[in-house]
Design a protein around this motif. Structure first.
Motif, PDB file in Angstrom:
ATOM      1  N   MET A   1       0.869  -1.114   0.066  1.00 30.18           N
ATOM      2  CA  MET A   1       0.020   0.053  -0.041  1.00 30.18           C
ATOM      3  C   MET A   1       1.039   1.376   0.125  1.00 30.18           C
ATOM      4  N   CYS A   2       1.972   1.126   0.601  1.00 31.71           N
ATOM      5  CA  CYS A   2       2.898   2.499   0.727  1.00 31.71           C
ATOM      6  C   CYS A   2       3.528   2.649  -0.698  1.00 31.71           C
ATOM      7  N   VAL A   3       3.771   1.694  -1.255  1.00 29.22           N
ATOM      8  CA  VAL A   3       4.390   1.745  -2.753  1.00 29.22           C
ATOM      9  C   VAL A   3       3.442   2.212  -3.634  1.00 29.22           C
ATOM     10  N   LEU A   4       2.066   1.912  -3.722  1.00 25.29           N
ATOM     11  CA  LEU A   4       1.054   2.355  -4.519  1.00 25.29           C
ATOM     12  C   LEU A   4       0.775   3.553  -4.010  1.00 25.29           C
ATOM     13  N   GLY A   5       0.806   4.070  -2.754  1.00 27.67           N
ATOM     14  CA  GLY A   5       0.509   5.359  -2.437  1.00 27.67           C
ATOM     15  C   GLY A   5       1.577   6.284  -3.011  1.00 27.67           C
ATOM     16  N   ALA A   6       2.822   5.820  -2.917  1.00 28.94           N
ATOM     17  CA  ALA A   6       3.946   6.551  -3.433  1.00 28.94           C
ATOM     18  C   ALA A   6       3.898   6.971  -4.918  1.00 28.94           C
ATOM     19  N   ILE A   7       3.215   5.790  -5.464  1.00 27.98           N
ATOM     20  CA  ILE A   7       3.370   6.044  -7.244  1.00 27.98           C
ATOM     21  C   ILE A   7       2.094   6.837  -7.337  1.00 27.98           C
ATOM     22  N   LEU A   8       0.887   7.068  -6.545  1.00 34.98           N
ATOM     23  CA  LEU A   8      -0.032   7.925  -6.763  1.00 34.98           C
ATOM     24  C   LEU A   8       0.330   9.425  -6.506  1.00 34.98           C
ATOM     25  N   ILE A   9       1.127   9.508  -5.426  1.00 26.52           N
ATOM     26  CA  ILE A   9       1.577  10.798  -5.366  1.00 26.52           C
ATOM     27  C   ILE A   9       2.249  11.362  -6.526  1.00 26.52           C
ATOM     28  N   TYR A  10       3.352  10.544  -7.032  1.00 27.51           N
ATOM     29  CA  TYR A  10       4.338  10.671  -7.933  1.00 27.51           C
ATOM     30  C   TYR A  10       3.344  11.169  -9.233  1.00 27.51           C
ATOM     31  N   LEU A  11       2.387  10.322  -9.410  1.00 28.56           N
ATOM     32  CA  LEU A  11       1.571  10.394 -11.021  1.00 28.56           C
ATOM     33  C   LEU A  11       0.800  11.836 -10.761  1.00 28.56           C
ATOM     34  N   MET A  12       0.390  12.183  -9.505  1.00 29.89           N
ATOM     35  CA  MET A  12      -0.321  13.625  -9.280  1.00 29.89           C
ATOM     36  C   MET A  12       0.619  14.587  -8.948  1.00 29.89           C
ATOM     37  N   GLY A  13       1.892  14.453  -9.125  1.00 30.06           N
ATOM     38  CA  GLY A  13       2.933  15.564  -8.619  1.00 30.06           C
ATOM     39  C   GLY A  13       2.902  16.455  -9.897  1.00 30.06           C
ATOM     40  N   PRO A  14       3.736  17.525  -9.541  1.00 28.30           N
ATOM     41  CA  PRO A  14       4.147  18.497 -10.538  1.00 28.30           C
ATOM     42  C   PRO A  14       4.939  17.928 -11.586  1.00 28.30           C
ATOM     43  N   ARG A  15       6.024  17.076 -11.324  1.00 30.48           N
ATOM     44  CA  ARG A  15       7.127  16.760 -12.111  1.00 30.48           C
ATOM     45  C   ARG A  15       6.308  15.833 -13.177  1.00 30.48           C
ATOM     46  N   PHE A  16       5.588  14.963 -12.630  1.00 32.90           N
ATOM     47  CA  PHE A  16       5.157  13.879 -13.814  1.00 32.90           C
ATOM     48  C   PHE A  16       4.001  14.521 -14.848  1.00 32.90           C
ATOM     49  N   LEU A  17       3.328  15.478 -14.271  1.00 31.24           N
ATOM     50  CA  LEU A  17       2.477  16.500 -15.082  1.00 31.24           C
ATOM     51  C   LEU A  17       3.410  17.364 -16.171  1.00 31.24           C
ATOM     52  N   VAL A  18       4.343  17.890 -15.545  1.00 33.47           N
ATOM     53  CA  VAL A  18       5.004  18.513 -16.536  1.00 33.47           C
ATOM     54  C   VAL A  18       5.543  17.544 -17.675  1.00 33.47           C
ATOM     55  N   TYR A  19       6.201  16.520 -17.249  1.00 35.97           N
ATOM     56  CA  TYR A  19       6.470  15.198 -18.307  1.00 35.97           C
ATOM     57  C   TYR A  19       5.455  14.968 -19.383  1.00 35.97           C
ATOM     58  N   VAL A  20       3.901  14.830 -18.648  1.00 36.16           N
ATOM     59  CA  VAL A  20       3.308  14.342 -19.625  1.00 36.16           C
ATOM     60  C   VAL A  20       2.792  15.672 -20.549  1.00 36.16           C
ATOM     61  N   SER A  21       2.765  16.808 -20.257  1.00 42.41           N
ATOM     62  CA  SER A  21       2.411  17.982 -20.935  1.00 42.41           C
ATOM     63  C   SER A  21       3.596  18.237 -21.876  1.00 42.41           C
ATOM     64  N   CYS A  22       4.965  17.989 -21.573  1.00 41.91           N
ATOM     65  CA  CYS A  22       6.094  18.104 -22.535  1.00 41.91           C
ATOM     66  C   CYS A  22       5.688  16.956 -23.801  1.00 41.91           C
ATOM     67  N   ALA A  23       5.600  15.788 -23.263  1.00 41.50           N
ATOM     68  CA  ALA A  23       5.494  14.682 -24.182  1.00 41.50           C
ATOM     69  C   ALA A  23       4.338  14.945 -25.412  1.00 41.50           C
TER      70      ALA A  23
END
Length: 561
Positions: A1-23
């Protein structure tokens, strides 16, 4: 659950959103630039003239407006700049796609209007819209990749290098699949469907990027804080002077109308003066930077035909390489660029940022020497009889070569049975001329050594090129004050496109495949000059570091008074 939560936090984080927007943005840009070069060859396929005009207008527009775009980025809130750039870019590309679909579908009917000048007007509108889209894309790139990313990493050099390398890896990976996707659509379906595919992508991408960038802006509070630019008043700020308010509609005094007209004219002159003052301040600010030489060296690398731009794509297309094979070669160059981003990360960790640029420079120049060898290799279309620039009408070319040149000429007012571009099955490019079906000479090139050497050099050189580009990019990010990022990067874009402009002018002067070898020599000269400028900067840094180390050693052993 901790790993899943960390993944969800990263996916909703600003860096991932910037990567997707740039992609999403990069995917649309890569498809558009690849398809545009092929579309222009199809519309005006006897040589690279229309392609060179397109590149000339695009480069000239950024050269003129690059500084103003940077000043606008520095003065406006970050979210408004990103949203406005995103909307203008996607709207312009969408309009271009609609116009291209009409040109491909009703080209013969359009050629009958105004004796063919209506088609020329459509070309003008198409190139103008493409230039506007490129300006907006330049503003978006400066905003996200040169400003937002620096704010997200909060000045951490390692994290900044990681994000830069990640975005560049996305760029190279997308460059593998984006041209492949649109190239296969154009090959197996039609150019009209290819335009529709790009149009649909832009509409979907516009919505997703808008939402993601808005989310990033709200997640990162420091993006809302922007220091004021330490320059003069912005040229767009209009001062309200007495007498410039709206005049009453019933005012019939001729003297009053002249007074109002004079004041408006003076206000226009004042705004023009502020605009020129802003441009001058931007260039002066750029020249004061410590990274002036690396930035100038990077700009020199843009004066080249040894890359997968519209000129090289058009040259390969005229040599009989179809859209499908060309997209595969583009994918291979992207894989090479991906290796360059990996090399940059490794070299920076082991040798430092400045030394990484030196190693990348040697690698880049070394691989490009294969392109020089290709000019003299068997199968090369290079012909010294037609390699000189057409500076005068008194050419030393033989009458046979002049006749070959006439094959390429298509007047605007022509027989409707004569298409703008003959079908690829009816055109055969040999080493020195263009032959049509009626001439009974459909021979294949004598040797493929030249074209293999050319593309091998271009593809392998991407390793050193992208590693060097990442080096200079991070030097710009780390050494430019936050209040001057937009202005300095705007000037950098202007310099880049100035060299791009020169390269397109040279192609317009020498558009024939037989003259491509001369362009290769000139490109190598500029690329070498750019790397030499960087070597001067690296030597200066080495001397300064040595002086600092000696001072520290002396300070360490100096006895206390």
């Amino acid at each position: 659950m901790c790993v899943l939560g960390a993944i969800l936090i990263y996916l909703m984080g600003p860096r991932f959103l910037v990567y997707v927007s740039c992609a999403l943005s990069i995917w649309g840009d890569r498809m558009w630039h690849f398809a545009m070069s092929v579309f222009l060859i199809e519309l005006y396929g006897h040589n690279l003239l229309l392609t060179a005009v397109f590149g000339l207008v695009v480069a000239g527009s950024v050269l003129i407006f690059g500084v103003l775009i940077g000043d606008w980025i520095d003065r406006k809130p970050r979210n408004k700049v990103a949203h406005a750039s995103l909307f203008i870019q996607n709207a312009s590309v969408t309009t271009c796609c609609v116009l291209l679909m009409l040109l491909f579908s009703y080209r013969r009917e359009m050629e009958q209007i105004w004796h063919g000048w209506f088609t020329v007007a459509c070309y003008t509108v198409l190139i103008t819209l493409a230039a506007v889209a490129n300006l907006a894309g330049t503003a978006l790139t400066i905003t996200i990749q040169r400003d937002w990313i620096v704010s997200l990493t909060d000045g951490n050099g390692s994290q900044l290098a990681g994000m830069n390398a990640a975005v560049r890896r996305l760029d190279q990976i997308i460059n593998i699949f984006a041209p492949l996707s649109v190239g296969q659509v154009m090959t197996w379906a039609s150019h009209v469907i290819g335009c529709g595919f790009i149009l649909g992508w832009n509409l979907v991408s516009l919505l997703v990027e808008f939402l993601f960038l808005s989310r990033v802006y709200h997640l990162v509070p420091q993006l809302a804080v922007k220091p004021q630019q330490q320059t003069g008043k912005p040229f767009l700020e209009k001062r309200q002077e007495p007498g410039t308010s709206k005049e009453p509609k019933d005012c019939k005094s001729h003297l009053e109308e002249e007074r109002v007209t004079t004041k408006r004219f003076l206000l226009c002159l004042q705004n023009t003066q502020r605009l020129l003052h802003t441009c001058r301040e931007g260039w002066e600010t750029y020249c004061r930077q410590t990274i002036f030489l690396p930035g100038l060296g990077l700009a020199f690398l843009y004066m080249t035909v040894l890359g997968f731009d519209c000129i090289t794509t058009g040259y390969a297309y005229t040599q009989g390489i179809g859209g499908s094979l060309l997209s595969i070669l583009t994918a291979l160059s992207a894989l090479s660029g991906l290796m360059g981003t990996i090399l940059f990360t490794w070299l920076r960790g082991h040798y430092g940022l400045v030394t990484t640029g030196v190693i990348s420079s040697w690698l880049h120049v070394g691989c490009l020497t294969l392109c020089v060898f290709s000019v003299f290799a068997p199968g090369s279309p290079f012909d010294t009889a037609v390699s000189s620039l057409p500076l005068s009408k008194n050419s030393s070319s033989s009458p046979e070569l002049l006749k070959d040149d006439q094959v390429h000429i298509y007047p605007f007012e022509r027989n409707l049975n004569q298409p703008i571009l003959p079908d690829r099955s009816s055109i055969h490019w040999t080493n020195s001329t263009v032959l049509f079906d009626g001439q009974q000479d459909p021979e294949q090139p004598e040797s493929y050594v030249s074209i293999i050497l050319l593309f091998s050099g271009v593809i392998l050189a991407r390793i050193g090129l992208w590693s060097f580009d990442l080096t200079v990019t991070q030097l710009l990010q780390e050494n430019i004050p936050e209040a001057e990022r937009g202005a300095v990067n705007g000037v950098q874009c202007s310099l880049n496109y100035l060299m791009d402009l020169i390269h397109f002018i040279l192609v317009m002067l020498a558009p024939r495949p037989q003259q491509f070898g001369m362009l290769v020599f000139i490109s190598m000269l500029f690329v070498t000059t750019g790397h030499v400028l960087y070597f001067f900067y690296a030597r200066k840094c080495k001397i300064e570091n040595s002086q600092v180390n000696e001072t520290m050693k002396k300070g360490t052993w100096t006895p206390l008074s």
